[in-house]
Design a protein around this motif. Structure first.
Motif, PDB file in Angstrom:
ATOM      1  N   CYS A  57      53.044  41.244  51.693  1.00  0.00           N
ATOM      2  CA  CYS A  57      51.761  40.714  51.241  1.00  0.00           C
ATOM      3  C   CYS A  57      50.664  41.279  52.146  1.00  0.00           C
ATOM      4  O   CYS A  57      50.916  42.152  52.973  1.00  0.00           O
ATOM      5  N   LEU A 217      50.674  38.226  43.358  1.00  0.00           N
ATOM      6  CA  LEU A 217      50.138  39.049  42.258  1.00  0.00           C
ATOM      7  C   LEU A 217      49.479  38.152  41.214  1.00  0.00           C
ATOM      8  O   LEU A 217      49.820  38.199  40.037  1.00  0.00           O
ATOM      9  N   GLN A 223      52.464  41.674  34.062  1.00  0.00           N
ATOM     10  CA  GLN A 223      51.032  41.935  34.165  1.00  0.00           C
ATOM     11  C   GLN A 223      50.276  41.284  33.001  1.00  0.00           C
ATOM     12  O   GLN A 223      50.720  41.364  31.846  1.00  0.00           O
ATOM     13  N   ASN A 232      45.382  37.641  45.094  1.00  0.00           N
ATOM     14  CA  ASN A 232      45.533  39.079  45.278  1.00  0.00           C
ATOM     15  C   ASN A 232      45.955  39.283  46.724  1.00  0.00           C
ATOM     16  O   ASN A 232      45.144  39.239  47.639  1.00  0.00           O
ATOM     17  N   ARG A 234      48.407  41.878  47.881  1.00  0.00           N
ATOM     18  CA  ARG A 234      49.344  43.004  47.815  1.00  0.00           C
ATOM     19  C   ARG A 234      49.306  43.788  49.125  1.00  0.00           C
ATOM     20  O   ARG A 234      48.331  43.717  49.881  1.00  0.00           O
TER      21      ARG A 234
END
Ligand SMILES: *Cc1c(COP(=O)(O)O)cnc(C)c1O
Length: 371
Positions: A57, A217, A223, A232, A234
């Motif tokens: 992450c 995500l 998706q 968010n 990532r």
């Protein structure tokens, strides 16, 4: 000779030839987010730690926040944590909707104690954040059963302990093997540091691992389809590429830190004014920090700074006394062991590239101070 507290340029020079091709491969492909390097890094860290589900992450802070969010804390729900730690530990509890409840530490290892945890449990307690501070683990074999008895989640903040382990019932045990989730930080100054922010969550629970993978995500496995509201968070492919190269060196770097710590332990043996750090017998320490305790700490710090020797106080103001947590009602004196540590600790250079001449300089300056 000046001695910095950490020298990332010296480290870069040792890996420059390996790292540039790894970066070029990401650049040529123009695949910057969650590329194959991320999955490769997750697999490599799972292998290193023996914790099967590793989820990268965006930071060590998010690695704490996501599992705390997964607990769906309600207003008034309490999460026990030490106050002698980096701010993120308690910031994440607050940002997940929980109330931090601070527990005192062991004066020797600086880690939260099972006794203090047990004393802090109330009917509103939902989880414990255990910080494995400075590079050695807290006694998970005693903390995990307390949590199990009270039905509490255990988040192990392993930002400072990548590669550290503890001998439990004859088995080397890593963060994440006994807790619900363990976290890592790849902040540049950590033992495995990227070239920016990054973090990881580790768990033995496949279902929880899959959920944390979704939470980073925006809460969707597929998706544009969202099972819950996530974040968010990532990891960039460029960071993963840097970390994969550095990971090959981590074990040697941690060994070098151990050798430097042994040098200091020897040197301080005949300096009664210096209380060197102690390693819990069951622990393999990775020396993220080498932290001594001295009564005249501020004077020693000024003396070292005068001679160009890097040193720092981790942590100068414990979290229960931070202005942002004033509403929690802690007064000075609430956590006596934590507050004594705050007044006496000093961290010295222990980074892998430190030379013997550097260490002789540090020890000489401290000897001069002690008279
Ligand atoms: C560094 C650190 C964090 C936060 O990690 P970031 O990657 O900087 O967000 C959390 N807890 C502890 C104990 C740390 O040392």
């Amino acid at each position: 000779m000046p001695v910095p507290l950490l020298d990332l340029v010296a480290q870069y020079q040792t890996i420059r030839d390996e790292i540039e091709p790894a970066l070029r491969s990401v650049i040529e492909r123009q695949g910057f987010v969650m590329g194959p390097e991320v999955a490769e890094l997750e697999a490599a860290i799972a292998a290193l730690t023996g914790v099967p589900h590793a989820i990268a992450c965006a930071s060590g802070t998010d690695a704490l926040l996501l599992p705390l969010r997964a607990l769906a804390l309600q207003p008034g729900d309490e999460v026990i944590a030490p106050a002698f730690t980096f701010f993120a530990t308690a910031g994440a509890i607050h940002n997940a909707g929980g109330t931090p409840v601070f527990a005192d530490i062991d004066p020797v290892t600086f880690n939260i104690t099972p006794e203090a945890i047990e004393a802090a449990i109330t009917p509103r307690t939902r989880a414990i954040v255990v910080v494995h501070l400075f590079g050695q683990m807290a006694p998970m074999e005693r903390i995990a059963p307390i949590a199990a008895r009270h039905g509490l989640a255990v988040i192990e903040d392993g930002a400072q302990t990548i590669g550290a382990r503890r001998l439990i019932d004859g088995t080397w045990t890593h963060p994440g093997q006994l807790g619900t989730v363990a976290t890592l930080s790849f902040f540049p100054t950590k033992n495995l540091g990227g070239w920016g922010d990054g973090g990881m969550m580790l768990t033995t629970d496949a279902e929880l691992g899959a959920r944390l993978g979704r939470l980073r995500l925006h809460g969707g496995a597929k998706q544009y389809h969202h099972d819950e509201v996530g974040f968010n968070s990532r990891l960039d492919s460029l960071q993963a590429a840097v970390l994969l190269v550095k990971l090959r060196h981590l074990s040697a770097w941690n060994d070098a830190r151990r050798a430097h710590a042994a040098y200091y332990q020897d040197a301080f043996a005949d300096m009664p004014a210096v209380c060197p750090p102690r390693v819990d017998d069951a622990n393999e320490h990775i020396w993220h920090q080498y932290t001594i305790r001295v009564e005249r700490r501020d004077a020693l710090m000024a003396h070292l700074k005068d001679r160009g020797i890097g040193c720092a106080i981790y942590y100068p103001l414990p979290l229960h006394l931070q202005p942002c947590f004033a509403h929690l009602g802690y007064a000075p004196g609430a956590l006596p062991v934590t507050e004594a540590a705050m007044r006496t600790v000093l961290s010295l250079p222990v980074y892998p590239e430190l030379t013997e001449a550097h260490q002789a300089e540090v020890v000489g300056a401290i000897r001069e101070f002690c008279g």
